[in-house]
Design a protein around this motif. Structure first.
Motif, PDB file in Angstrom:
ATOM      1  N   LYS A   1      46.353  35.929  55.277  1.00 58.67           N
ATOM      2  CA  LYS A   1      46.123  37.301  54.835  1.00 58.67           C
ATOM      3  C   LYS A   1      47.193  37.682  53.821  1.00 58.67           C
ATOM      4  O   LYS A   1      48.372  37.360  54.010  1.00 58.67           O
ATOM      5  CB  LYS A   1      46.159  38.268  56.021  1.00 58.67           C
ATOM      6  N   TYR A   2      46.759  38.378  52.785  1.00 55.94           N
ATOM      7  CA  TYR A   2      47.689  38.804  51.749  1.00 55.94           C
ATOM      8  C   TYR A   2      47.228  40.115  51.135  1.00 55.94           C
ATOM      9  O   TYR A   2      46.059  40.497  51.239  1.00 55.94           O
ATOM     10  CB  TYR A   2      47.871  37.725  50.688  1.00 55.94           C
ATOM     11  N   THR A   3      48.179  40.821  50.509  1.00 60.39           N
ATOM     12  CA  THR A   3      47.928  42.122  49.911  1.00 60.39           C
ATOM     13  C   THR A   3      48.406  42.113  48.473  1.00 60.39           C
ATOM     14  O   THR A   3      49.494  41.603  48.186  1.00 60.39           O
ATOM     15  CB  THR A   3      48.699  43.217  50.690  1.00 60.39           C
ATOM     16  N   THR A   4      47.605  42.667  47.573  1.00 54.56           N
ATOM     17  CA  THR A   4      48.055  42.872  46.198  1.00 54.56           C
ATOM     18  C   THR A   4      48.988  44.073  46.219  1.00 54.56           C
ATOM     19  O   THR A   4      48.605  45.153  46.685  1.00 54.56           O
ATOM     20  CB  THR A   4      46.877  43.132  45.245  1.00 54.56           C
ATOM     21  N   ILE A   5      50.219  43.890  45.721  1.00 59.53           N
ATOM     22  CA  ILE A   5      51.197  44.981  45.759  1.00 59.53           C
ATOM     23  C   ILE A   5      51.517  45.533  44.369  1.00 59.53           C
ATOM     24  O   ILE A   5      52.121  46.598  44.250  1.00 59.53           O
ATOM     25  CB  ILE A   5      52.496  44.555  46.482  1.00 59.53           C
ATOM     26  N   GLU A   6      51.104  44.807  43.326  1.00 67.85           N
ATOM     27  CA  GLU A   6      51.363  45.266  41.961  1.00 67.85           C
ATOM     28  C   GLU A   6      50.465  44.493  41.011  1.00 67.85           C
ATOM     29  O   GLU A   6      50.110  43.345  41.263  1.00 67.85           O
ATOM     30  CB  GLU A   6      52.840  45.018  41.600  1.00 67.85           C
ATOM     31  N   GLY A   7      50.138  45.111  39.908  1.00 71.39           N
ATOM     32  CA  GLY A   7      49.331  44.434  38.891  1.00 71.39           C
ATOM     33  C   GLY A   7      47.886  44.321  39.319  1.00 71.39           C
ATOM     34  O   GLY A   7      47.400  45.087  40.157  1.00 71.39           O
TER      35      GLY A   7
END
Length: 161
Positions: free
Chosen positions: A84-90
């Protein structure tokens, strides 16, 4: 503001462990190698690839929507093969999306190969329109990329064992 989920599921002839090793554990090296026209590089900003790692995916001009995305690893369960991962910028954050997080899961099949599922949960910015055509295009692009990774592993049976 609209919250939604996009899901893809693929059957693969490649074993779950090989796909996990290639896409999750070594994706930072593999993606620019297999997709040099799309990824210019993937670098770790913080961490070593495990939970809490922040990595930056840098895209070539072939990606017209954005030049980079930073992702944070939220969960990496090798036993269950869930990432699991989250986009935090861009990426599309701040342009069309307020938030996006993802789950990639590899489920072995008794008859060989595995089922690969990818789930994207997102929240649009207030007033941003959800473009169904663009969403379909992204799904198709994701599927094509997965098939290329799968073919690479089939053609190189000794890699990521």
């Amino acid at each position: 503001m609209v919250a939604g989920t996009a899901t893809t599921e693929d059957l693969s002839e490649v074993e779950a462990t090989r796909l996990w090793n290639a896409m999750v554990k070594d994706g930072h090296n593999l993606f620019p190698k297999i997709f040099p026209d799309f990824f210019s590089s993937v670098t770790f900003i913080q961490g070593d690839g495990g939970v809490g790692t922040i990595k930056q995916l840098n895209f070539t001009p072939a990606n017209k929507d954005f030049s980079y995305a930073k992702e944070r690893v939220d969960e990496m369960d090798e036993g269950k093969m869930v990432f699991k991962y989250t986009t935090i910028e861009g990426g599309l954050l701040g342009k069309k999306l307020n938030a996006s997080n993802f789950e990639l899961k590899f489920v072995p099949r008794k008859e060989g190969g595995c089922v690969v599922s990818w789930i994207c949960n997102y929240e649009t910015l207030p007033g941003a329109q959800l473009d169904e055509g663009k969403a379909q295009e992204l799904k198709e692009q994701s599927n094509a990329m997965f098939k290329k990774i799968e073919q690479y592993l089939v053609s190189n049976p000794n890699l990521y064992c």
